[in-house]
Design a protein around this motif. Sequence first.
Motif, PDB file in Angstrom:
ATOM      1  N   LYS A  76       0.805  -1.224   0.000  1.00 54.16           N
ATOM      2  CA  LYS A  76       0.000   0.000   0.000  1.00 54.16           C
ATOM      3  C   LYS A  76       0.837   1.272   0.000  1.00 54.16           C
ATOM      4  O   LYS A  76       0.560   2.206  -0.735  1.00 54.16           O
ATOM      5  N   ASP A  77       1.867   1.337   0.844  1.00 51.36           N
ATOM      6  CA  ASP A  77       2.577   2.593   1.021  1.00 51.36           C
ATOM      7  C   ASP A  77       3.983   2.359   1.579  1.00 51.36           C
ATOM      8  O   ASP A  77       4.402   1.214   1.776  1.00 51.36           O
ATOM      9  N   LYS A  78       4.678   3.436   1.819  1.00 48.51           N
ATOM     10  CA  LYS A  78       6.049   3.372   2.337  1.00 48.51           C
ATOM     11  C   LYS A  78       6.119   2.590   3.642  1.00 48.51           C
ATOM     12  O   LYS A  78       7.017   1.748   3.823  1.00 48.51           O
ATOM     13  N   GLU A  79       5.212   2.863   4.546  1.00 51.88           N
ATOM     14  CA  GLU A  79       5.237   2.186   5.855  1.00 51.88           C
ATOM     15  C   GLU A  79       5.135   0.670   5.692  1.00 51.88           C
ATOM     16  O   GLU A  79       5.886  -0.093   6.310  1.00 51.88           O
ATOM     17  N   GLU A  80       4.199   0.229   4.840  1.00 47.37           N
ATOM     18  CA  GLU A  80       4.040  -1.211   4.621  1.00 47.37           C
ATOM     19  C   GLU A  80       5.283  -1.803   3.962  1.00 47.37           C
ATOM     20  O   GLU A  80       5.694  -2.931   4.265  1.00 47.37           O
ATOM     21  N   ALA A  81       5.878  -1.064   3.028  1.00 48.91           N
ATOM     22  CA  ALA A  81       7.090  -1.550   2.356  1.00 48.91           C
ATOM     23  C   ALA A  81       8.220  -1.755   3.354  1.00 48.91           C
ATOM     24  O   ALA A  81       8.889  -2.809   3.361  1.00 48.91           O
ATOM     25  N   LEU A  82       8.439  -0.777   4.207  1.00 51.12           N
ATOM     26  CA  LEU A  82       9.533  -0.863   5.176  1.00 51.12           C
ATOM     27  C   LEU A  82       9.272  -1.950   6.217  1.00 51.12           C
ATOM     28  O   LEU A  82      10.193  -2.658   6.644  1.00 51.12           O
ATOM     29  N   ASN A  83       8.019  -2.097   6.628  1.00 50.18           N
ATOM     30  CA  ASN A  83       7.676  -3.149   7.587  1.00 50.18           C
ATOM     31  C   ASN A  83       7.936  -4.535   7.001  1.00 50.18           C
ATOM     32  O   ASN A  83       8.501  -5.417   7.665  1.00 50.18           O
ATOM     33  N   LEU A  84       7.529  -4.713   5.746  1.00 54.28           N
ATOM     34  CA  LEU A  84       7.723  -6.016   5.110  1.00 54.28           C
ATOM     35  C   LEU A  84       9.209  -6.291   4.892  1.00 54.28           C
ATOM     36  O   LEU A  84       9.682  -7.423   5.080  1.00 54.28           O
ATOM     37  N   ALA A  85       9.960  -5.268   4.511  1.00 56.91           N
ATOM     38  CA  ALA A  85      11.402  -5.441   4.320  1.00 56.91           C
ATOM     39  C   ALA A  85      12.071  -5.864   5.630  1.00 56.91           C
ATOM     40  O   ALA A  85      12.983  -6.706   5.636  1.00 56.91           O
ATOM     41  N   GLU A  86      11.606  -5.315   6.730  1.00 57.74           N
ATOM     42  CA  GLU A  86      12.170  -5.679   8.037  1.00 57.74           C
ATOM     43  C   GLU A  86      11.916  -7.151   8.346  1.00 57.74           C
ATOM     44  O   GLU A  86      12.792  -7.856   8.868  1.00 57.74           O
ATOM     45  N   ILE A  87      10.723  -7.631   8.007  1.00 64.28           N
ATOM     46  CA  ILE A  87      10.411  -9.044   8.228  1.00 64.28           C
ATOM     47  C   ILE A  87      11.298  -9.925   7.336  1.00 64.28           C
ATOM     48  O   ILE A  87      11.851 -10.936   7.783  1.00 64.28           O
ATOM     49  N   PHE A  88      11.450  -9.527   6.077  1.00 69.39           N
ATOM     50  CA  PHE A  88      12.342 -10.273   5.188  1.00 69.39           C
ATOM     51  C   PHE A  88      13.758 -10.310   5.750  1.00 69.39           C
ATOM     52  O   PHE A  88      14.413 -11.360   5.745  1.00 69.39           O
ATOM     53  N   ASN A  89      14.237  -9.185   6.230  1.00 71.60           N
ATOM     54  CA  ASN A  89      15.604  -9.129   6.749  1.00 71.60           C
ATOM     55  C   ASN A  89      15.792 -10.034   7.954  1.00 71.60           C
ATOM     56  O   ASN A  89      16.884 -10.573   8.178  1.00 71.60           O
ATOM     57  N   THR A  90      14.728 -10.221   8.735  1.00 67.29           N
ATOM     58  CA  THR A  90      14.795 -11.132   9.876  1.00 67.29           C
ATOM     59  C   THR A  90      14.923 -12.583   9.416  1.00 67.29           C
ATOM     60  O   THR A  90      15.756 -13.333   9.929  1.00 67.29           O
ATOM     61  N   TYR A  91      14.130 -12.970   8.429  1.00 62.74           N
ATOM     62  CA  TYR A  91      14.054 -14.380   8.055  1.00 62.74           C
ATOM     63  C   TYR A  91      15.039 -14.782   6.953  1.00 62.74           C
ATOM     64  O   TYR A  91      15.227 -15.974   6.704  1.00 62.74           O
ATOM     65  N   LYS A  92      15.678 -13.822   6.314  1.00 59.41           N
ATOM     66  CA  LYS A  92      16.648 -14.171   5.269  1.00 59.41           C
ATOM     67  C   LYS A  92      18.078 -14.234   5.792  1.00 59.41           C
ATOM     68  O   LYS A  92      19.014 -14.472   5.025  1.00 59.41           O
ATOM     69  N   ARG A  93      18.265 -14.037   7.080  1.00 58.58           N
ATOM     70  CA  ARG A  93      19.611 -14.107   7.647  1.00 58.58           C
ATOM     71  C   ARG A  93      20.251 -15.456   7.309  1.00 58.58           C
ATOM     72  O   ARG A  93      19.602 -16.496   7.389  1.00 58.58           O
TER      73      ARG A  93
END
Length: 204
Positions: A76-93
Amino acid sequence: MSFKKIIEPLKDNLQQNGITEPNPLQTKILSKIKGGKNLFVIAPKNSGKTTSIVISVINKLKEAFEDAPRALIFVKDKEEALNLAEIFNTYKRGTDLRVYCAYEEHNLELQREELYLGTDIVIATPKRLNRIFYLNGINLNKLQMCIVEDAEFLFRNNNFAEVTRTPESIGRCQYLVFSDKFDDRFERWQDSFMHLSETIKMGK
């Protein structure tokens, strides 16, 4: 699909975050996603839709490869993009997968330059993705997965039309749409690029 069938770094990251087995939604959809099925996933909030996206993308892509993105996720927006990226960064370690966010509040020319350097996963708002694409700032020819998270936002501000344009520019690709409810307008996609899709519904 059990978590035994996913790549080791992802499995380790899930366990470190207290996720040891698929929840009911993930039990229904993860194997279908892995098999390349086009899906509309209709489920209430907090049912695991976002985690399912992250698990499926990381497990499919596994590692960095060349420069063009292989997964595109509309939000939807910047906030959702950054939130999802943070989740990816957690699980792609433990992997070298690259995640990039594209949204209106960032300099357009800089985004083009940063995307040129290479990424595997792009999380984007529809309008910004299309602006970058029409400026020849992103190569969508290598896309394997095109995903919409929380698709209710599509029916505001012309986002539905913006997302509908994207399949016109790419070849064969898997499409996944996640939403709290099925909207009749999704049937237009079933008649075009998602004509072999399946709808998975989970009750509230």
